[in-house]
Design a protein around this motif. Structure first.
Motif, short mmCIF file in Angstrom:
data_model
loop_
_atom_site.label_atom_id
_atom_site.label_comp_id
_atom_site.label_asym_id
_atom_site.label_seq_id
_atom_site.Cartn_x
_atom_site.Cartn_y
_atom_site.Cartn_z
N LEU A 261 0.83 -1.20 0.00
CA LEU A 261 0.00 0.00 0.00
C LEU A 261 0.87 1.25 0.00
N VAL A 262 1.88 1.27 0.88
CA VAL A 262 2.80 2.41 0.94
C VAL A 262 3.60 2.53 -0.36
N GLY B 208 2.73 1.52 -3.29
CA GLY B 208 1.85 1.97 -4.36
C GLY B 208 1.59 3.46 -4.32
N GLU B 209 1.37 3.99 -3.11
CA GLU B 209 1.10 5.42 -2.98
C GLU B 209 2.35 6.24 -3.29
N LEU B 210 3.48 5.86 -2.72
CA LEU B 210 4.72 6.59 -3.00
C LEU B 210 5.13 6.42 -4.46
N THR C 285 3.25 6.50 -6.97
CA THR C 285 2.56 7.45 -7.83
C THR C 285 3.36 8.75 -7.99
N SER D 150 -1.38 0.63 -12.84
CA SER D 150 -0.64 1.71 -12.20
C SER D 150 -0.05 1.22 -10.88
N ARG E 174 -0.42 2.46 -7.97
CA ARG E 174 -1.45 2.47 -6.92
C ARG E 174 -2.35 1.25 -7.02
N GLN E 175 -2.77 0.89 -8.23
CA GLN E 175 -3.65 -0.27 -8.40
C GLN E 175 -2.95 -1.56 -7.98
N GLY F 32 -0.47 -1.74 -5.94
CA GLY F 32 -0.30 -1.64 -4.49
C GLY F 32 -1.53 -2.10 -3.74
N LEU F 33 -2.72 -1.75 -4.24
CA LEU F 33 -3.96 -2.15 -3.59
C LEU F 33 -4.18 -3.67 -3.68
#
Length: 404
Positions: free
Chosen positions: A152-153, A155-157, A159, A236, A238-239, A241-242
């Motif tokens: 999750l982290v 994926g967010e980073l 981006t 992506s 983020r995707q 990562g989720l």
């Protein structure tokens, strides 16, 4: 055991627990950025998958020396050394402009992780207030949070930039290093100094060698999911990562809550063989539907359910396979599992490039089926692991090595 008494721990315990969360985040942190790294640095999947290979290979070899190092330096110095190495090499990976550089710096990261995980739980147990069981629960909670949060982290980073997750780890580990340095009391070297050759000698034990070989083969399936799936998903950061957050969450829940209950009811060995069979089926399904993103996404999350149970119970099998010291048996097992399984990420990427995206999942599934066969060959020598048994402290104590 009240929640308030459980949470009233010395600052040193929280410092090491925080470091554990960040260390375990490193497992899935790079998954969401594998494809962005490949795209931006013009690398192939097999080249980028070497991020896992170098990390695992060095960590596996380093497991042979961590006992010798920690017995000479003491727990605190070993922890600080490992944290410092991770800070340096994760930052260098973020600065790198080539896949070769990132792969090399991930190897250094693996060395730091090996030193850190060699003493993490011991530091928590020795510093915690209350019972050893409470300390182990706190440790397992840190493990679960880290594994689930990593993708999750990342994926967010991711981006922001593929470099951001590496810098994020460096900053967080530096905070953990400073907290551990100031809050953890000094520790003395152990009375008995461990020899580097002891883990290698331990592999003469047939039961231990059987479980280690099982883990090596199972790793082929594990790292096919972890290192190759982001490429056919082609989503992506983020995707991805989720999706891998779902994987990590399932892994954490079944590792901490489901595995001990299954073990207590059926025994470790029957559960491991059943779960590995289900994991192989999951890989075959992913192979058949590799061109369909929903199939891969669901397959990844479902794999987390099986991997959590297997990681925990294989660790218990290692601890129960021999009467050798837990640290020696764990180091021998980790050496075979990590160093031998390091080829799996690269092989999965290469098969996907040279043949097609279906083949890596089929090869991973076949390897897991072979793992079931190898473990079945030890049905008699490992008879004591067929007996239902409660979750043990030894099992929890080795979970760092199993999941790192």
């Amino acid at each position: 055991m009240s929640t308030s008494s459980f949470l009233k721990q010395p600052k040193a315990v929280w410092a090491v627990a925080f470091a554990c969360v960040i260390a375990f985040m490193g497992i899935g942190l790079v998954d969401p950025i594998l494809k962005p790294i490949a795209d931006q640095l013009h690398a192939t999947p097999s080249q980028v998958s070497l991020l896992f290979t170098s990390y695992m290979a060095i960590m596996g070899v380093a497991m042979l020396i961590t006992g010798a190092v920690s017995s000479r330096l003491g727990a605190k110095r070993t922890l600080l050394t490992g944290l410092a190495v991770i800070v340096v090499f994760s930052a260098l990976a973020g600065m790198s402009n080539s896949v070769t550089g990132i792969v090399a710096f991930r190897a250094g990261w693996g060395l730091g992780n090996a030193l850190f995980i060699a003493t993490a739980l011991a530091a928590i147990v020795n510093s915690a207030s209350g019972s050893v069981a409470q300390a182990i629960i706190l440790y397992e909670a840190a493990l679960g949070v880290g594994i689930a949060a990593g993708p999750l982290v990342g994926g967010e980073l991711g981006t922001i930039s593929w470099r951001a997750p590496f810098y994020g780890v460096a900053v967080l580990m530096l905070i953990a290093l400073l907290a551990t340095w100031t809050m953890l009391p000094a520790t003395s070297p152990e009375p008995r100094r461990t020899s580097i050759v002891e883990p290698l000698q331990a592999l003469r034990n047939r039961s231990l060698a059987t479980v280690a070989a099982t883990a090596l083969l199972y790793n082929f399936g594990f790292f096919t999911v972890l290192a190759f799936t982001p490429f056919p998903l082609a989503m992506s950061a983020r995707q991805i990562g989720l999706i891998f957050f779902g994987w990590g969450l399932c892994l954490a829940i079944t590792s901490v809550f489901v595995a001990p209950r299954l073990q207590a009811r059926f025994g470790a060995l029957p559960v491991i063989m059943t779960v590995l069979t289900l994991f192989a089926i999951d890989l075959f399904v992913m192979g058949l539907g590799a061109q369909h993103k929903p199939v891969l996404a669901v397959g990844v999350v479902v794999a987390g359910l099986f991997l959590g149970i297997n990681n925990t119970l294989v660790t218990e099998a290692v601890m129960g396979a021999t009467t050798l010291e837990r640290s020696t048996a764990s180091a021998a097992y980790s050496f075979v599992r990590f160093a031998g399984g390091a080829v799996a990420p690269w092989l999965a990427g290469k098969l996907g490039e040279e043949i097609n995206i279906h083949v890596p999942f089929f090869v991973g599934g076949v390897a897991v089926v072979l793992a079931v066969a190898v473990l079945g060959s030890g049905w008699k020598p490992l008879a004591h692991l067929r007996v239902p048994k409660s979750h043990s402290a030894e099992e929890a104590e080795a979970l760092t090595v199993a999941d790192a």
